[in-house]
Write a protein that holds these residues in place. Structure first.
Motif, PDB file in Angstrom:
ATOM      1  N   ILE A 239       3.892  11.220  -5.353  1.00 23.48           N
ATOM      2  CA  ILE A 239       3.864  11.909  -4.067  1.00 23.48           C
ATOM      3  C   ILE A 239       4.253  10.930  -2.964  1.00 23.48           C
ATOM      4  O   ILE A 239       4.286   9.723  -3.162  1.00 23.48           O
ATOM      5  CB  ILE A 239       2.472  12.526  -3.775  1.00 23.48           C
ATOM      6  CG1 ILE A 239       1.365  11.457  -3.804  1.00 23.48           C
ATOM      7  CG2 ILE A 239       2.178  13.657  -4.753  1.00 23.48           C
ATOM      8  CD1 ILE A 239       0.000  11.970  -3.364  1.00 23.48           C
ATOM      9  N   ARG A 240       4.527  11.492  -1.823  1.00 22.08           N
ATOM     10  CA  ARG A 240       4.957  10.677  -0.682  1.00 22.08           C
ATOM     11  C   ARG A 240       3.746  10.246   0.123  1.00 22.08           C
ATOM     12  O   ARG A 240       2.952  11.076   0.553  1.00 22.08           O
ATOM     13  CB  ARG A 240       5.904  11.506   0.173  1.00 22.08           C
ATOM     14  CG  ARG A 240       6.470  10.744   1.332  1.00 22.08           C
ATOM     15  CD  ARG A 240       7.677  11.434   1.915  1.00 22.08           C
ATOM     16  NE  ARG A 240       8.900  10.964   1.287  1.00 22.08           N
ATOM     17  CZ  ARG A 240      10.124  11.300   1.693  1.00 22.08           C
ATOM     18  NH1 ARG A 240      10.280  12.109   2.710  1.00 22.08           N
ATOM     19  NH2 ARG A 240      11.189  10.822   1.076  1.00 22.08           N
ATOM     20  N   THR A 246       6.446   0.841  -3.110  1.00 14.20           N
ATOM     21  CA  THR A 246       6.937   1.631  -4.235  1.00 14.20           C
ATOM     22  C   THR A 246       7.637   2.877  -3.690  1.00 14.20           C
ATOM     23  O   THR A 246       7.391   3.293  -2.562  1.00 14.20           O
ATOM     24  CB  THR A 246       5.759   2.043  -5.138  1.00 14.20           C
ATOM     25  OG1 THR A 246       4.722   2.610  -4.320  1.00 14.20           O
ATOM     26  CG2 THR A 246       5.204   0.836  -5.879  1.00 14.20           C
ATOM     27  N   ASN A 248       7.466   6.088  -4.612  1.00 17.90           N
ATOM     28  CA  ASN A 248       6.486   7.147  -4.417  1.00 17.90           C
ATOM     29  C   ASN A 248       5.133   6.583  -4.844  1.00 17.90           C
ATOM     30  O   ASN A 248       5.052   5.458  -5.341  1.00 17.90           O
ATOM     31  CB  ASN A 248       6.820   8.357  -5.294  1.00 17.90           C
ATOM     32  CG  ASN A 248       8.063   9.075  -4.840  1.00 17.90           C
ATOM     33  OD1 ASN A 248       8.105   9.640  -3.762  1.00 17.90           O
ATOM     34  ND2 ASN A 248       9.105   9.039  -5.669  1.00 17.90           N
ATOM     35  N   THR A 249       4.075   7.362  -4.669  1.00 20.31           N
ATOM     36  CA  THR A 249       2.777   6.971  -5.200  1.00 20.31           C
ATOM     37  C   THR A 249       2.466   7.914  -6.358  1.00 20.31           C
ATOM     38  O   THR A 249       2.246   9.110  -6.152  1.00 20.31           O
ATOM     39  CB  THR A 249       1.691   7.085  -4.112  1.00 20.31           C
ATOM     40  OG1 THR A 249       2.001   6.154  -3.059  1.00 20.31           O
ATOM     41  CG2 THR A 249       0.309   6.771  -4.669  1.00 20.31           C
ATOM     42  N   GLY A 273       7.802   8.078 -10.249  1.00 19.03           N
ATOM     43  CA  GLY A 273       6.466   7.857  -9.704  1.00 19.03           C
ATOM     44  C   GLY A 273       6.275   6.483  -9.091  1.00 19.03           C
ATOM     45  O   GLY A 273       5.497   6.329  -8.148  1.00 19.03           O
ATOM     46  N   VAL A 274       6.987   5.497  -9.601  1.00 18.85           N
ATOM     47  CA  VAL A 274       6.855   4.161  -9.007  1.00 18.85           C
ATOM     48  C   VAL A 274       8.201   3.653  -8.498  1.00 18.85           C
ATOM     49  O   VAL A 274       8.261   2.988  -7.482  1.00 18.85           O
ATOM     50  CB  VAL A 274       6.149   3.173  -9.971  1.00 18.85           C
ATOM     51  CG1 VAL A 274       6.994   2.900 -11.208  1.00 18.85           C
ATOM     52  CG2 VAL A 274       5.800   1.866  -9.286  1.00 18.85           C
TER      53      VAL A 274
END
Lengths: 346, 346, 346, 346
Positions: A239-240, A246, A248-249, A273-274
């Motif tokens: 998610i943002r 990174t 995204n988280t 995701g990363v």
């Protein structure tokens, strides 16, 4: 609201219940399970009075589903749903590994990558033919040509193919080549597209929007499910947030939360995701330990020269090493990495 | 900028370098390692010209540290730092488990919990005596009485004690009872407090602020390190995002990122990271798989009646089961759960 | 819970109510208004049964305050609170303008700036003597020397002085020089500091933490108010979001929300809220139009060479032009820019 | 990269430049301004060497556009773009007010509302016929019937109509009724839809996605612009943050940022931006003060009984009062509220 019929309730009883619900101004979604029939009541926001329905012949129970998603919830379907993809089941207690490049770049590239990821342990091939790009001036994918190459890679390796579709009008075309239709994060609330893939009756991998809540993800799944397409897999892909180190988280919390509240398989996408290759392995292991049913990973023969997302792609060697480590973690949590049943073709 | 002296550089050479740096208007931080001396150049934002320094006698190298943190970075200290806590080392390739209640509520409660978590495999006891609470009207902890009970629990179980300090003036008091000083998320940028715990020379567990970036966490560690206190452990405990289903979003990405860019041990706090008991186990397993050096977990004898954070506390039975699962995941990634060397007292 | 006494309730009746509340294990906060006395009931999370209290002599009403903040809320104090700062009132329907540099850099700089901002229409001077900096290696402010220069600037211009305090132990020192104590965003939940400024009985400007909710801001104000210091001004200064084009995201919504739910004055800080000089004016005008009671603006004689925050500082000319535009917007929403009553000294 | 031709450059010179660019493997976007022709070079991510182009006859300048958006940027088109909507221009220094219900609910409702908002000062009518709803079980709008009612409301009041389109296939249908096509926040990165409205040559109101950066908004605009449709209006409607007191966080900073970096008109949507009726007025005034070119506001005859978004809708009386206040704020910043030129029909 969901009406659960008795085991052995007859067709006439079922039809009566449906007719009564419709007479109250609601629509129905009928799910014919192996044991019993369950009828979802679909309508405006206030459900009907459950009591009259619960007194009808053949009705075992009327469950008021307080959550905004119905068919996606465990109230409606307590056991895990599994989705058949090629020769394997996703969601049945194993860890499925889907791998491949961000974009299909050429016939050779996708075929070569398909062999490499199958060799390392993947049971499905990913690859984008239609690419959503922030800029209209970036590479948008090879289109139908890319789909043909994917089909060829499947033909040669036996790996089922998963690829993104972005336009409702393109669903029949993509479905004619792909085993699984992917809905990307940007399109998680593209309702025309959700309806189209719902109607396609193909398995769907639905990615979480980059600022979508877990509940909104399930509501979008509900759009597909409410068209009667039950073969939906959910994908956490980061998610943002405010963190910029990174890309995204990756929301690791979402894995156990989803496993608890929905029966649909949960796939993790550590690559997005990363967003940096050197951290993908750790996040993949974490997702497996947290209970994910599968992983989707970007693998490129030559990440430095990828046409998109090279920064987060593994090369085949690192991917193979990661699969071995995933296998150990899967065992530690009582699972095993899914493998293909049929003899490998070459 | 960091000046690395030759192995065997003499005191005079070192003093000359320090004098030269000071004459240029900078301050120094001298780190006397077992092998060699390293001098951190501390000053306004533009570092001095490295060349004249590199030509001085006894200087091996002058490293321009481009990242805003210096002592916390792997450029400065490539190998992992370990921090001794009671009889065990945190950060040395094992998985340390710290457990205990959110708040110390009574002597019996903390002593009983200490025995339970030690029995299950914890090597350190957590418990809050001074509690940061959003409301001035909430229970604020037992204060010094709580510290005494913690010390008594240590006396009886042998477990070292970790507890939060919130006020720079209270550092000597808390340090007189505790083995490790915890800086809570709300105080991550409370510089007076960071300086005070830096000066205390006690091990510090520094929690990431709820909207702090990874870089800001390291800058706050730098405040402690720059006082010469090298015994800093970092703690990922979830960040604040738009998702409301969980209390925070545990940033699993931060684990491998921190392991790569800093030499300090990295502890995960799944209890705050997800905030609901039923998901704590999955997130703990994920953090272990991602490479965390330790876990800090809230355990309460009777979570339903805890005075704070009961919603996210495990009971001793679930905690013991989790430690067994953690042990398997630790093995899968080449580690083992840390155990106490000394004979258990009772 | 809040007990509202009748107009004219006698001291004995009031004392009886207080004694009863205390006998139930609660603490009280007594507010002696011009018309009547109001007693806040402070205790653990469950308030007492209101009925017995409501039957006591002299009691007009017992209000259960459902929000977690009590004294800060409009339930407790329906009319706007005003805070006297120097010769003007903040919060009384006018628009107060506070201006000055991020940091006090020298005697000449702060005195010169003070004259410039007073000339342009400011009624208070800001300037940091103790600066919270992410890095221990950045300029941390001139300390007490800076406080002396601020006091000298006040002496010469008549402008009251507002400056940040970061350490509870430094509160008496800072209070001996400053008219208003500022709590910075990083310290919004530094409860030892909130308690110390609460006890100081000085006006306080409390900045919202960068990821604090509106409710948490009010809870932090409650810490100060619950020490009996009613002179609290709240400051919206931008929150942390995913957007990276601007330094923070100024939460314009917070202005009308705070004006509705609390009686405390609301100040806007567009300099930090947007973080780039060229956008500060537009955000300042917006905050005035949305109902802010005041603005705090960074002004530097030579922004390019400021020791901190130059990127977001206005020069005196742009500041003066902005004040003229603010005056027009203030009029459009039925206010006027606050002016100093006393004759200007020079 | 953008090639700016001399004033008076001949058709042949222009054609030569275009041919040269194409021969290098790039596409072009030709903008024929009143004074001169500007040629956008569209291609993969690395632009061609500017020097050979700059030496060609008729070429005044070759501008390397470093930002990822080209046609949307002020480098490409320094002056403000205005978009004609009905009888008024949006973006020409006036403040346009668009108002109407969230959803078209009936013929009477939309016609009555249209008269009410026109009477109060609106120059365009909004209303949803196709509604994007998180749940498949919520009211999805009246569809084409709603479009017919909107057209009837235009017929009777003279107000141009703006309405959302969600499906590329529905663009021709919606365009046959509507004056302006709205792209909702959920579809900001629905590239098939952006392309379809780009090809429609209708004015477009493009809403910012709930977690889209300012730059991503401009990239999405670029998708429409790159199809040659220059009539794009951008809409700030609040972003998703951790704050839950309000529905979204209206990003007031985005108004001056957009006004500086793009020439396209900027519209503010305070109704979604704050999500509660009692705060809409303050945020609308703020947006006007910050420099917005227009406002889009939800107005319902009976907000309590609206089928969607009643919580954030104004009633006609409050709307009329707000327009009067907006008029004063607009004047204060040197603008005036846009009015309809043509005589009002009834």
């Amino acid at each position: 609201m969901v009406v659960i019929m008795e085991v052995g309730a007859g067709k006439r009883q079922i039809d009566d219940v449906i007719a009564r619900i419709r007479s109250l101004g609601y629509d129905v979604h009928v799910s014919e399970g192996r044991e019993r029939v369950v009828i979802g009541v679909i309508g405006n926001e206030r459900p009907p009075d459950p009591e009259p329905l619960s007194l009808m012949a053949g009705v075992r129970d009327v469950v008021r589903v307080s959550s905004p998603f119905k068919i996606a919830g465990r109230d409606y379907h307590p056991e895990d749903t599994t989705v058949r993809v090629g020769g394997t089941e996703v969601g049945g207690g194993e860890l499925s590994i889907i791998a491949g490049p961000c974009s299909v770049e050429s016939r050779d590239q996708i075929v070569e990558t398909a062999f490499a990821v199958r060799e390392a342990g993947a049971t499905a091939l990913r690859g984008g033919a239609f690419k959503p790009r922030s800029s209209p001036y970036s590479f948008q994918g090879l289109g139908e040509e890319g789909l043909r190459y994917l089909a060829e890679a499947r033909e040669r390796t036996g790996l089922p193919v998963i690829t993104e579709v972005m336009d409702p009008q393109a669903v029949p075309l993509v479905a004619s080549y792909a085993d699984v239709l992917q809905i990307g994060a940007r399109n998680m609330q593209n309702y025309a597209l959700l309806t189209a893939v719902g109607d396609s009756q193909r398995p769907v991998l639905l990615k979480r929007g980059m600022s979508a809540t877990i509940e909104e993800l399930l509501m979008s799944a509900e759009y597909i499910l409410s068209r009667g397409n039950m073969r939906v897999m959910l994908c956490e892909r980061g998610i943002r947030t405010f963190e910029t180190y990174t890309r995204n988280t990756f929301d690791i919390n979402a894995i156990p939360v989803l496993k608890r509240i929905t029966h649909l398989p949960v796939i993790a996408d550590p690559s997005h995701g990363v967003g940096k290759r050197e951290f993908v392995g750790a996040v993949a292991l974490a997702a497996a330990a947290a209970g994910a049913d599968g992983l989707i990973l970007e693998v490129h023969m030559d990440p430095e020269n990828a046409r998109s997302d090279g920064r987060q792609s593994l090369d085949p060697r690192d991917f193979a090493a990661l699969v071995r480590r995933l296998s150990l973690v899967a065992q530690a949590v009582g699972k095993r990495v899914s493998t293909m049943a049929e003899p490998v073709r070459a």
